[in-house]
Write an enzyme that holds these catalytic residues in place. Structure first.
Site: not given
Ligand code: AHR
Length: 501
Positions: A28, A73, A173-174, A245, A294, A349
């Protein structure tokens, strides 16, 4: 040593083939992932294009098969046209997602060349936040069509004669997250995803498309988002995304953290249930695969200092412990256990930003975090078929989980005939002897070659640093005597049996 645990696998008990794309990662335009990460023209190892070759070497060793780009993002405010053409003419823009300055010195052509150079496919995201169908179809034409129309000819003018093979495209994305630029309701997003998919397929019918699922398990819209988005776009897309996450500082203690695999399994199952509901409600025949595009450990509750519109700030540069690496091992095991449905997955990432690879500023070296190793071994050896595991092991409870298996195990049958187990020992004190019941594999008796690679370090909290690799792999190769293999406490292991030819 405590009483033995046992794994039973059989060639007839296959969960599914493992799509190599489950070993993906993510680049990213954020923090120091691109600038001062993979790209640094001032670095002594930089190639002509400005990419650090010491980092590229580590990326090849890590072995990501597909790289998602350019966000995250970031993509929801991105003008991809800013990042192509002569570098000196590219604008500096405010990146509203990460409150940074984007210099655009790396853009589509540079990234796609880089992905190719490290042996990875590319997975591009289009901006469905502040932009839409027009920008998405233009980018698709620019990257994947040969010539004879404006955007493809522009790429050729930019010095890239041949189109790229970009097989997978993310529709935003999201988009469920209020933090996302251009955040939408499920209905709004589902309609836009459907219309964008139709238009993109007219440009290039060969592409595979990923619609946005929920951004994290705790979102109040989880499951209804999936149902409503897919009501609009099920027949137009090939995957639904999921993100997750684990924040170690939001888990009550170490033992609960090490049990995270239970939550990961449960979340994958819940996403599958929600997309299967949409399948049934919409009378669709095909099952919807998942793109877990992710996932990682992220100390997301720590305060963040971004500064005032900096270029490439240090942003979420988490330094990972041994315990974090075990959670990464559990993520991979959970993904392998659902290899029938999870067909793409991206460790978020790649470099510096919650990443397995770190770089030092000012010409310094690149180095491996603890989390590098489970991913690198799984990407290398976790290919073929994922196998059901009959696991007999002890159980314990933690602050946040009642019934936790002492071992977390996934098993793979490789095309070579090798059978490989990835094992997390969650016990903090006991070496657990693990019996390998592979009697269904005629070529794997005593005398087979046994490789045991163990990731360990001085303590659960220990981390690596540039000049202090405290956490690493110890690998032994022996002739298997048919006896149990000792799995050390607080460790991630690969146990691999190869037939003797
Ligand atoms: O990976 C960091 C961020 O986490 C990304 O930009 C977003 O898609 C997610 O919330």
């Amino acid at each position: 040593m405590s009483s033995p645990s046992r794994v039973l696998v059989d060639p007839s008990m296959v969960i599914g083939d493992i799509d190599p794309r489950v070993y993906g990662s993510f680049v990213e335009h954020m923090g120091r992932c691109v600038y001062d990460g993979i790209f640094d023209p001032e670095h002594p190892t930089a190639d002509e294009a400005g990419f650090r070759q010491d980092v590229a070497e580590l990326v090849r060793e890590l072995g990501p098969t597909i790289l998602r780009y350019p966000g995250g993002n970031f993509v929801s405010g991105y003008h991809w046209e800013d990042g192509v053409g002569p570098r000196e003419a590219r604008p500096r823009r405010r990146d509203l997602a990460w409150r940074s300055i984007e210099t655009n010195q790396v853009g589509t052509n540079e990234f796609l060349g880089y992905a190719r150079s490290v042996g990875a496919e590319a997975m591009m995201a289009v901006n469905l936040g502040t932009r839409g169908i027009d920008a998405a179809t233009a980018l698709l034409e620019y990257t994947t069509l040969r010539d004879g129309s404006y955007w493809a000819d522009l790429r050729r003018e930019h010095g890239v004669a041949e189109p790229y093979d970009v097989p997978v495209w993310c529709l935003g994305n999201e988009m469920d997250g209020p933090w996302q630029l251009g955040h939408k309701t499920a209905y709004e997003y589902g309609r836009l995803a459907a219309e964008t998919a139709v238009a993109m397929r007219r440009v290039n019918p060969a592409i595979e498309l990923v619609a946005c699922g929920t951004s994290k398990p705790i979102m109040p819209t989880f499951a209804t988002w999936e149902a409503q988005v897919l009501e609009q776009c099920y027949q137009h897309v090939d995957y639904l995304s999921m993100h997750m996450y684990v924040d170690p500082e939001r888990t009550p203690d170490l033992r609960s953290l090490l049990a995270s695999g239970i939550d990961i399994d449960a979340y994958i199952d819940a996403v599958i249930a929600s997309v299967d509901y949409a399948r049934a409600a919409g009378k669709h025949s095909k099952a919807m695969p998942l793109a877990f595009d992710e996932w990682n450990v992220w100390y997301n509750s720590r305060p963040r200092e971004i500064g005032v519109w900096p270029v490439a700030p240090e942003l979420i540069g988490d330094i990972y412990s041994l315990a974090d690496a075990l959670v990464v091992g559990s993520f991979i095991n959970s993904i392998l256990r659902r290899s029938d449905r999870v067909r793409i997955a991206c460790l978020a990432q790649l470099v510096n930003v919650i990443a397995p690879i770190r770089t030092e500023r000012g010409g310094g070296p690149a180095w491996r975090q603890s989390t590098f190793y489970p991913f690198a071994y799984a990407s290398r050896y976790g290919r073929g078929d994922s196998l059901h595991v009959g696991l007999t092991t002890g159980r314990h409870s933690t602050e946040s989980h009642d019934d936790v298996a002492d071992l977390d195990v996934a098993a793979v049958r490789e095309p070579s005939g090798a059978v490989t187990f990835f094992v997390v020992n969650r016990d903090l004190e006991r070496t657990i002897p693990l019996e390998l019941d592979v009697r269904g594999f005629s070529s794997l008796g005593p005398g087979a070659t046994l490789t045991h690679a163990v990731l360990s370090g001085p303590s659960a909290e220990a981390t690596n640093a540039v000049d202090q690799p405290r956490i690493g792999i110890e690998e032994s190769v022996t002739s298997w005597d048919g006896q149990p293999v000792g799995i050390p406490p607080l460790s991630w292991s690969m146990v691999r049996l190869q037939p003797n030819t």
